[in-house]
Write an enzyme that holds these catalytic residues in place. Structure first.
Site, mmCIF file in Angstrom:
data_model
loop_
_atom_site.group_PDB
_atom_site.id
_atom_site.type_symbol
_atom_site.label_atom_id
_atom_site.label_comp_id
_atom_site.label_asym_id
_atom_site.label_seq_id
_atom_site.Cartn_x
_atom_site.Cartn_y
_atom_site.Cartn_z
ATOM 1 N N HIS A 56 0.818 -1.219 0.000
ATOM 2 C CA HIS A 56 0.000 0.000 0.000
ATOM 3 C C HIS A 56 0.854 1.273 0.000
ATOM 4 C CE1 HIS A 56 0.275 -0.306 4.577
ATOM 5 N NE2 HIS A 56 0.540 0.982 4.400
ATOM 6 N N ASP A 86 -0.201 -7.721 1.406
ATOM 7 C CA ASP A 86 0.162 -6.298 1.412
ATOM 8 C C ASP A 86 1.674 -6.112 1.464
ATOM 9 O OD1 ASP A 86 -0.279 -3.557 1.328
ATOM 10 O OD2 ASP A 86 -0.373 -3.377 3.507
ATOM 11 N N GLY A 158 4.052 6.489 7.917
ATOM 12 C CA GLY A 158 5.458 6.541 7.538
ATOM 13 C C GLY A 158 6.229 5.323 8.006
ATOM 14 N N ASN A 159 5.706 4.626 9.033
ATOM 15 C CA ASN A 159 6.330 3.392 9.501
ATOM 16 C C ASN A 159 6.016 2.190 8.612
ATOM 17 O OD1 ASN A 159 6.221 4.512 12.770
ATOM 18 N ND2 ASN A 159 7.980 3.307 12.072
ATOM 19 N N SER A 160 4.956 2.288 7.828
ATOM 20 C CA SER A 160 4.530 1.152 7.012
ATOM 21 C C SER A 160 5.670 0.636 6.138
ATOM 22 C CB SER A 160 3.359 1.552 6.114
ATOM 23 O OG SER A 160 2.179 1.712 6.846
#
Length: 210
Positions: A56, A86, A158-160
């Protein structure tokens, strides 16, 4: 400090010129959020330039740029992605890269200390820590292809795509989701048992055959 020194050189900041709306996520679940904007994180899993991140973060981007821990920037291209987990794999052409090491999420016990590394709100190479709060959370947030780890390590937009690591600095998960609109002490990561298999399949085939 030793955990940070070991894993931080392998963590990258990902910038995209576009990003999908939250409603387009194939994993949208009421009450849960897959945090992203026009940026995210990733982890170098091979010194040839292969980077693992969340699908994503990059799926609708026309251009993807990766910033390494030493501040070098490179254009990246999408090797392949897998909607069911994902996850996505990027590739850059660079030298002198430090690859992370895989850990085994199956061996990790609930209550073990874990660290999350990434770029929350664009704050590059930030590290937070907590404990492994639970395992096998597919019934609440994921699907059987994901089977999330639950942690109380702080995960924010932002950690994704960044790594969740154990006390040895080994990657035991890929940070993916939180409960609600902001961090509330409940975060989720795709376990390395799943992520490693998907990463290898995408590298070899460009997709995950099932």
């Amino acid at each position: 400090r030793l955990v940070s020194q070991r894993v931080s050189p392998s963590v990258v900041h990902i910038s995209c010129n576009s990003a999908p709306a939250l409603s387009t996520s194939p994993n949208t679940v009421p009450g849960f959020r897959f945090p992203h904007a026009d940026q995210g994180s990733g982890v170098i899993m091979d010194d040839k330039g292969y980077i693992l991140t969340n699908r994503h973060v990059v799926i609708n981007a026309e251009k993807i740029q990766v910033r390494l821990a030493d501040s070098r920037r490179f254009d990246a291209w999408l090797v392949g992605e897998d909607a069911l987990t994902d996850l996505a794999v990027l590739k850059i052409e660079a030298d002198n890269m430090t690859a992370a090491t895989w850990g085994d999420s199956d061996e990790l016990s609930v209550g073990s200390m874990v660290w999350a590394v990434g770029s929350p709100f664009g704050l590059v190479n930030s590290i937070t820590f907590g404990i492994l709060s639970g395992k096998h959370r597919a019934s609440r947030i994921g699907k059987h292809h994901q089977d999330f780890l639950q942690t109380d390590a702080a995960i924010n937009p932002g950690n994704s795509g960044g790594p969740l690591v154990d006390i040895e600095g080994r990657v035991i998960g890929i940070n993916t989701a939180i409960v609600g609109e902001a961090y509330q002490g409940v975060s989720f990561a795709v376990p390395s048992r799943v992520a490693k298999r998907v990463y290898n399949e995408i590298r070899e085939n460009g997709e995950v055959p099932r």
